[in-house]
Design a protein around this motif. Structure first.
Motif, short mmCIF file in Angstrom:
data_model
loop_
_atom_site.label_atom_id
_atom_site.label_comp_id
_atom_site.label_asym_id
_atom_site.label_seq_id
_atom_site.Cartn_x
_atom_site.Cartn_y
_atom_site.Cartn_z
N LYS A 73 -4.88 -3.43 7.24
CA LYS A 73 -5.17 -4.63 6.44
C LYS A 73 -3.94 -5.23 5.76
O LYS A 73 -4.04 -6.28 5.13
N VAL A 74 -2.79 -4.56 5.80
CA VAL A 74 -1.65 -5.01 4.99
C VAL A 74 -0.41 -5.34 5.82
O VAL A 74 -0.26 -4.87 6.95
N GLN A 75 0.44 -6.14 5.22
CA GLN A 75 1.74 -6.45 5.82
C GLN A 75 2.83 -5.52 5.28
O GLN A 75 3.81 -5.23 5.94
N PHE A 76 2.62 -5.06 4.02
CA PHE A 76 3.66 -4.28 3.33
C PHE A 76 3.15 -2.89 2.95
O PHE A 76 2.02 -2.75 2.46
N ILE A 77 4.04 -1.91 3.13
CA ILE A 77 3.74 -0.53 2.77
C ILE A 77 4.77 -0.09 1.71
O ILE A 77 5.95 -0.38 1.85
N GLY A 78 4.30 0.59 0.67
CA GLY A 78 5.23 1.11 -0.34
C GLY A 78 4.50 1.39 -1.65
O GLY A 78 3.48 0.76 -1.89
N GLU A 79 4.87 2.28 -2.38
CA GLU A 79 6.05 3.09 -2.21
C GLU A 79 5.68 4.36 -1.46
O GLU A 79 4.75 5.07 -1.85
N LYS A 91 -6.30 9.71 3.73
CA LYS A 91 -7.21 9.11 4.72
C LYS A 91 -7.49 7.65 4.39
O LYS A 91 -7.53 6.79 5.26
N MET A 92 -7.69 7.41 3.10
CA MET A 92 -7.95 6.06 2.61
C MET A 92 -6.76 5.16 2.95
O MET A 92 -6.91 4.04 3.41
N LEU A 93 -5.56 5.69 2.70
CA LEU A 93 -4.34 4.93 2.99
C LEU A 93 -4.28 4.58 4.48
O LEU A 93 -4.07 3.42 4.85
N LEU A 94 -4.48 5.58 5.32
CA LEU A 94 -4.34 5.36 6.76
C LEU A 94 -5.34 4.30 7.24
O LEU A 94 -5.02 3.48 8.10
N ALA A 95 -6.52 4.31 6.64
CA ALA A 95 -7.54 3.33 7.04
C ALA A 95 -7.16 1.91 6.62
O ALA A 95 -7.59 0.94 7.24
N ASP A 96 -6.37 1.80 5.55
CA ASP A 96 -6.03 0.47 5.02
C ASP A 96 -4.74 -0.12 5.61
O ASP A 96 -4.45 -1.30 5.38
N VAL A 97 -3.97 0.67 6.33
CA VAL A 97 -2.71 0.16 6.91
C VAL A 97 -2.97 -1.09 7.75
O VAL A 97 -2.19 -2.06 7.72
N LEU A 141 0.85 -1.20 0.00
CA LEU A 141 0.00 0.00 0.00
C LEU A 141 0.88 1.25 0.00
O LEU A 141 1.71 1.41 0.91
N GLY A 142 0.72 2.11 -0.99
CA GLY A 142 1.62 3.25 -1.06
C GLY A 142 1.01 4.56 -1.51
O GLY A 142 -0.15 4.62 -1.92
#
Ligand SMILES: [Zn+2]
Length: 241
Positions: free
Chosen positions: A78-84, A70-76, A55-56
């Motif tokens: 749900k994920v193991q990996f962040i990028g880019e 905001k969308m990104l912060l809400a999805d953190v 998710l980046g």
């Protein structure tokens, strides 16, 4: 083999490439450039256990995509990996540097809140600013600095802070890149292509085209190819297990 920083969603016919990528690579991390792209790509690319979608929000399009933060912060969660994610301090991106920083620190804060994430980070012309923010959020997770192009002092600081590095054929082509790789702790190095932004002749480099980088690592580390491959596999395992 391993591609820890691919923009596979940006290739033509990326869906058709998936079976081949899954077969030829042990592991591929697909980094996305916007939270909306992550939502679409993570659904379209599901079904392959060795292809993960991170998710980046790419710093070079911070001004265009800030409204998706905001969308990104809400999805953190749900994920193991962040990028880019990260910062880009090249002159053409200076105007939105404060906005980039705001986005980056919000993402790091959320990663910290969620117990830490594995993060593929862009730091072109902004290594110290990236490290300053990572220092502010020491529990945000494991930082992998992709295509590191800073100074040796900046590299030393990143190493001291426990950062990892993903290196690819493009970085290894240059003498400076090779000098930097020599200084990186071997157990914290991963492979990447950064395709399709990196090309092989006229065509985008494919996520499995890391053979050249592996041979260069063998040279730089004075090891044979099989030992290099084993080292890289071990590194990946210790990172994601
Ligand atoms: Zn990239």
């Amino acid at each position: 083999m391993i591609d820890f920083h691919s923009h596979l969603d940006l290739y033509q016919d990326s869906l058709k490439l998936l079976p081949m990528v899954s077969k030829r690579n042990i592991f591929t991390l697909v980094v996305t450039t916007s939270p909306r792209a992550w939502q679409v790509t993570s659904q379209r690319f599901s079904g392959y256990t060795n292809i993960k979608v991170a998710l980046g929000l790419h710093p070079e399009i911070a001004n265009k995509k800030a409204n998706e933060l905001k969308m990104l912060l809400a999805d953190v969660a749900k994920v193991q990996f962040i990028g880019e994610i990260g910062l880009d301090g090249t002159p053409k991106n200076q105007e939105f540097f404060p906005l980039q920083k705001d986005i980056f620190l919000n993402v790091l804060a959320e990663c910290e809140k969620q117990g830490g994430r594995i993060m593929s980070i862009h730091s072109r012309c902004a290594v110290n600013a990236v490290l300053d923010l990572l220092e502010e959020y020491p529990r945000s997770g494991t930082a992998i600095l992709h295509w590191f192009s800073g100074t040796t002092n900046e590299l030393q600081r990143a190493i001291t802070m426990g950062c990892w590095f993903s290196v690819g054929p493009a970085m290894i082509l240059g003498a400076k890149g090779r000098e930097l790789i020599k200084l990186m702790p071997r157990e914290k190095v991963l492979l990447e292509t950064d395709g399709p932004f990196v090309t092989n002749g006229k065509l985008p480099i494919m996520p499995w085209e890391t053979q050249g980088a592996i041979s260069s690592l063998a040279d730089i580390w004075s090891l044979n190819i099989d030992v290099v491959k084993a080292q890289l596999r071990n590194n990946l395992e210790s990172l994601i297990s």
